[in-house]
Scaffold this motif. Structure first.
Motif: not given
Length: 240
Positions: A108-117, A124-127, A145-147, A153-163
């Motif tokens: 959930l944290f990563l999903t919401l962080a991606a929405a904010v990003a 980049v999302i750093v955790t 994390m890789k999944a 990235s697919l669901g938001m059509d934006k290439r995110f990097l999770i660092d």
């Protein structure tokens, strides 16, 4: 080249080290935290002090710090029955996981962080998740994390990097990394300054104890989070 980042920043040792790393690498860095009814809600206050101290003690980083985001995720506390969201003793479950595991929390944290990003145009999302020196949480694993990176990235059509800069290091190495980052920051005695900032102002203890001051910082000294932090600090200190 990645130039912007959003750091999942709870105000603990790990996320503060991740924030320092992000500030050393990226031109604009924002932070995000979640209020999910955690017993150790004092971390939400501690994190603001950490942000303030980083700006004060590390002026070379201060201008890179952007907006801070705090999201209400109370629903997670309502659906969870764990020792982090209920007043129950810490123990191991039949599943082999400790009852400090909050199912779905990092997802959930990563999903919401991606929405904010996405909205803030952050790449980049750093955790601070770690698979080396941790409690066995499945949502801290590298495969997870890789999944998540692929799904977001697919669901938001934006290439995110999770660092995940702490993924393969232990707590002693995390202390050492903080010292190294501080040394390279350009601030006088920056290594020791960042380590002392982490000791004095960050919060890790699951019980929210800010009364008992240990060599490694404030905490009860007996919960799983305190034990990990204490062991790491002892190993780090023995090599200095």
């Amino acid at each position: 080249m990645h130039t912007t980042a959003l750091v999942l920043f709870s105000g603990g040792q790990d996320s503060t080290t991740c924030l320092a790393l992000a500030l050393s690498k990226y031109q604009r860095v924002e932070t995000i935290a979640f209020d999910y009814g955690q017993r150790h809600r004092v971390e939400l206050e501690a994190r603001l002090k950490v942000l303030s101290e980083i700006q004060r003690q590390f002026p070379q980083w201060a201008h890179k710090l952007g907006e801070d985001h705090l999201l209400d995720l109370a629903v997670l506390g309502k659906v969870s029955d764990t020792s982090l969201t209920r007043d129950t003793a810490f123990k191991m479950e039949q599943s082999g996981l400790p009852n400090t595991f909050v199912p779905g929390r990092n997802l959930l944290f990563l999903t919401l962080a991606a929405a904010v990003a996405y909205r803030r145009d952050l790449q980049v999302i750093v955790t601070g998740v770690c698979e080396t020196d941790f409690s066995g949480y499945p949502d801290c694993r590298d495969d997870t994390m890789k999944a998540m990176q692929l799904a977001l990235s697919l669901g938001m059509d934006k290439r995110f990097l999770i660092d995940t800069p702490l993924m393969w290091i232990d707590k002693a190495d995390t202390w050492a990394l903080a010292h190294e980052l501080g040394e390279k920051s350009g601030s006088p005695d920056g290594g020791n300054a960042l380590v002392e900032l982490i000791i004095e102002h960050t919060h890790t203890c699951y019980l929210g104890d800010r009364e008992h001051r240990q060599a490694w910082g404030y905490g009860c000294g007996t919960c799983p989070a305190c034990e990990l932090r204490a062991r790491g600090y002892e190993r780090f200190s023995s090599t200095r």
